[in-house]
Structure formats: C-alpha cells, structure tokens
Design a protein around this motif. Sequence first.
Motif, PDB file in Angstrom:
ATOM      1  N   ILE A  12       0.455  -1.152   0.249  1.00 45.64           N
ATOM      2  CA  ILE A  12      -0.314  -0.451  -0.097  1.00 45.64           C
ATOM      3  C   ILE A  12       0.788   1.213   0.423  1.00 45.64           C
ATOM      4  O   ILE A  12       0.648   2.472  -0.570  1.00 45.64           O
ATOM      5  N   SER A  13       2.149   1.470   0.767  1.00 49.28           N
ATOM      6  CA  SER A  13       2.984   2.559   0.956  1.00 49.28           C
ATOM      7  C   SER A  13       3.226   3.026  -0.827  1.00 49.28           C
ATOM      8  O   SER A  13       3.306   4.450  -0.757  1.00 49.28           O
ATOM      9  N   TYR A 144      -9.492  -1.071  -0.116  1.00 47.29           N
ATOM     10  CA  TYR A 144     -10.175   0.513  -1.368  1.00 47.29           C
ATOM     11  C   TYR A 144      -8.330  -0.094  -2.032  1.00 47.29           C
ATOM     12  O   TYR A 144      -8.489  -0.324  -2.948  1.00 47.29           O
ATOM     13  N   ALA A 145      -7.201  -0.658  -1.618  1.00 44.14           N
ATOM     14  CA  ALA A 145      -6.127  -0.900  -2.356  1.00 44.14           C
ATOM     15  C   ALA A 145      -6.272  -1.844  -2.904  1.00 44.14           C
ATOM     16  O   ALA A 145      -6.082  -1.975  -4.037  1.00 44.14           O
ATOM     17  N   ILE A 146      -6.924  -3.415  -2.281  1.00 49.11           N
ATOM     18  CA  ILE A 146      -7.278  -3.609  -3.141  1.00 49.11           C
ATOM     19  C   ILE A 146      -7.947  -4.242  -4.440  1.00 49.11           C
ATOM     20  O   ILE A 146      -7.064  -4.655  -5.492  1.00 49.11           O
ATOM     21  N   LEU A 147      -8.728  -3.529  -4.410  1.00 54.99           N
ATOM     22  CA  LEU A 147     -10.097  -3.074  -5.529  1.00 54.99           C
ATOM     23  C   LEU A 147      -9.606  -1.992  -6.186  1.00 54.99           C
ATOM     24  O   LEU A 147      -9.892  -1.955  -7.986  1.00 54.99           O
ATOM     25  N   LYS A 151      -4.005   4.543  -1.814  1.00 49.03           N
ATOM     26  CA  LYS A 151      -4.313   3.795  -0.465  1.00 49.03           C
ATOM     27  C   LYS A 151      -5.486   5.881  -0.215  1.00 49.03           C
ATOM     28  O   LYS A 151      -4.838   6.771  -0.835  1.00 49.03           O
ATOM     29  N   ILE A 152      -5.769   4.868   0.951  1.00 46.01           N
ATOM     30  CA  ILE A 152      -6.165   5.998   1.867  1.00 46.01           C
ATOM     31  C   ILE A 152      -5.110   6.277   2.943  1.00 46.01           C
ATOM     32  O   ILE A 152      -5.268   5.591   3.878  1.00 46.01           O
TER      33      ILE A 152
END
Length: 211
Positions: A12-13, A144-147, A151-152
């Motif tokens: 994600i980073s 959210y990152a998967i889809l 990143k949030i």
Amino acid sequence: MIVRRTITKDDISNMPKATFEGKIITICTDKDAERAVEFLSQYPVVGIDSETRPSFVKGQIHKVSLLQIATGGHCFLFRLNLMGFPKALIRLLENPDIVKVGLSLKDDFMALRRRAPFKEQSCIELQEFVKPFGIQDKSLQKIYAILFGYKISKSQRLSNWEAETLSPSQQQYAATDAWTCLQIYNLLQELHKTGNYEKEEVVEPEIEEKE
C-alpha cells in the motif's frame, strides 16, 4: 480482474493516494441539515462514516463529532458536536429506501446512539459484503487498495474533530472515507453483475510424505 485475498502495508505504501475530488459541504445547523438530507434522498445508495475526537485520557470517551455522508460527487460533513443529532439525519438513517454503505457500522451506530435513539435500516456492512469475493482484509484502507490500487491516507485520524473549524486536510480525509465506501460497493456490485473477476488462487504448501 484478479481480486486479491489480502495485501500488505508495504504494498500500500507505494500506491498513489486516493482523493475525493467532489464538493465537500460542512453542515452546522438543523436548517442546513434538512436541505442536505433532501438532496441526499435523491440517491438510492450513499457512503457513510463517522469521526470522534480522540481521547488520550484513560476512561474518557467523547461522543461522535462528525457524520459524513457521500454520493459520487458530493460529501456532507454533519458537525454533530456543534448541533446535536438533527431529526433529518435520523430520518435518513431510518429510511429503508436509501442504502447506507460503510465499514464497522455496528460500532458507528452504537456510538451515534449516545446522541439520540434511532433504528437504522437498509445498511451494507462492507466487511461482510467483500467476503464472497474472497477478500479477507477488514480495514477500509486495505479493501480499497486491493480493488483500486490506491491508498487512503490516515494522517488525520487522530486529529481534533471538535475543532472550531475543520482544516482542509480534515475535511478531505473525512469525505474520502465516506466516498471510498460507496466506491467499493459500486465496484463490487458491478463485478457481481458481470462476473468479470477471479478470486486469487490459494496455493497450498506442499507437504512431504514421511517414508
């Protein structure tokens, strides 16, 4: 589309940051709340989230400071700490014709009931909604990152949500959280309808047989 089961913080980073680019409207009076709910009632599905002033003193618990409700292009920030829990919002939460999508909604609603009683209807809990797609992660950021591959940011999570004026960063953070809930729901509904996805295969480790 391959839907991953889980994702790491390192993955994600390196992703670009998700940003809500619609209109953010702060609501501080009952009159404005009535207008906002009238607008939101045009939409069959909305994203929902809440923020509470963090407590750094043992045993001290604050009431929910902010309730944010988003459509695809608008997000309303209801400042409950300034105006209490307006009746218009309760009507929205109890309206069976409007689907409310969020994450950890049970906790949010439990906290909101410390302000006023209500019986929510037509709610979608994303932690349960993602399970048929093989997603095992529970956090909004990871789902959210998967889809979406974005990143949030969580940098404002522990900021003062009862500040006299919410900073632009706080407003953006709050709006993005509610909006991403809606985005996740919409995408999964589309994937379910089209079947245009595959669950990530689980590779079982090989077990050597003992002679």
